[in-house]
Enzyme design. Sequence first.
Site, PDB file in Angstrom:
ATOM      1  N   GLU A   1      41.383  41.794  47.375  1.00  0.00           N
ATOM      2  CA  GLU A   1      41.053  40.373  47.333  1.00  0.00           C
ATOM      3  C   GLU A   1      41.419  39.650  48.629  1.00  0.00           C
ATOM      4  O   GLU A   1      41.396  38.412  48.672  1.00  0.00           O
ATOM      5  CB  GLU A   1      41.767  39.714  46.152  1.00  0.00           C
ATOM      6  CG  GLU A   1      41.320  40.237  44.805  1.00  0.00           C
ATOM      7  CD  GLU A   1      42.028  39.541  43.665  1.00  0.00           C
ATOM      8  OE1 GLU A   1      41.519  38.502  43.212  1.00  0.00           O
ATOM      9  OE2 GLU A   1      43.090  40.010  43.234  1.00  0.00           O
TER      10      GLU A   1
ATOM     11  N   SER B   1      35.068  27.526  43.631  1.00  0.00           N
ATOM     12  CA  SER B   1      35.915  28.162  42.623  1.00  0.00           C
ATOM     13  C   SER B   1      35.993  27.331  41.344  1.00  0.00           C
ATOM     14  O   SER B   1      35.808  26.106  41.350  1.00  0.00           O
ATOM     15  CB  SER B   1      37.322  28.397  43.178  1.00  0.00           C
ATOM     16  OG  SER B   1      37.289  29.339  44.227  1.00  0.00           O
TER      17      SER B   1
ATOM     18  N   SER C   1      39.526  39.835  40.632  1.00  0.00           N
ATOM     19  CA  SER C   1      38.154  39.680  41.135  1.00  0.00           C
ATOM     20  C   SER C   1      37.223  40.796  40.682  1.00  0.00           C
ATOM     21  O   SER C   1      36.256  41.132  41.349  1.00  0.00           O
ATOM     22  CB  SER C   1      38.156  39.587  42.671  1.00  0.00           C
ATOM     23  OG  SER C   1      38.859  38.445  43.082  1.00  0.00           O
TER      24      SER C   1
END
Length: 327
Positions: free
Chosen positions: A15, A298, A165
């Site tokens: 990530e 996000s 993720s």
Amino acid sequence: MKKNIAILMGGYSSEFDISIKSGNNVFKHIDRTKYNPYRIFITKEKWYYVNESEEKVMVDKNDFSVLINGNKVHFDAAFNIVHGSPGEDGLLQAYFKLLAIPQTACNFYQAALTFNKRDCISALKPYGIVTAKNYFLNKGDAIHENEIIERVGLPCFVKANKSGSSYGISKVKTKEELQPAIALAYKEDDEIIIESFLDGTEVSVGVITYQGKDLVLPITEIVSENEFFDYEAKYLGKSQEITPARISKQDEENVKQLALKIYKTLKMSGFSRSEFIFHKGEPHFIEMNTNPGFTEASILPQQAAVLGISIQELITNSIEEAISKEA
């Protein structure tokens, strides 16, 4: 006098690039009338500060300081936006606790617990939190395919236990797909969790500490174009993220109360984003992220925006909550 704030980004996991985007977004939106921001990159090889001219200055890990133009700069707080290890698994939290430097994420124990999907759901089950059926594997364990399928059924999900993720995750539809999926997951972690498939609406619920209180943010419904909410769906536009979610008022209230219960039960602080799937009408807990993505696109900033809370306000609140917690 303005406070010196270290914005921590990068990390040791897959990530890394996502964390850099999140960190740069914090750097972009931080209130410069209150704070002097410093971008601090965390890698396995070195920790370093990057100035406006993209010059690198090594961090002194003994006291978490940097030498700039002959002056030693110390920090009033660290904005921890490192996804994965060491920012989300408790390592950085413990380091800063030893140095008595406030940091914005939850405490080290809560970070370690929630980062470990298996331990987290095991800790929550005695409190009546409903989850998928699961099967655990450690690297080197014998793989009994029939036993796994008997326990969780098909289709099922094979996941790296400590990863984010959607790295190292596969949806398995047949017995023949099980071994390759396990091999993929082991590339990310030496522990695996295999879960039953839950058919239903997926939602993401943010719970944060805001102005001294626990605040549940508006719910986001996840509609993936792919088989599940994988990396492409999360970061490459292969999904719809609908806030507020298109669920009934009763379902909304139920999942909000559940998310808040989990936050309080785990004695969380700072940001969190928990994932649930409504399976047969009941919200099933999937996992909690304690350093969720913080880019413009996000989910958590989107949820806060619905309440009229800007990214800058989120950042300021997070820093001030961290400082007051350590006072």
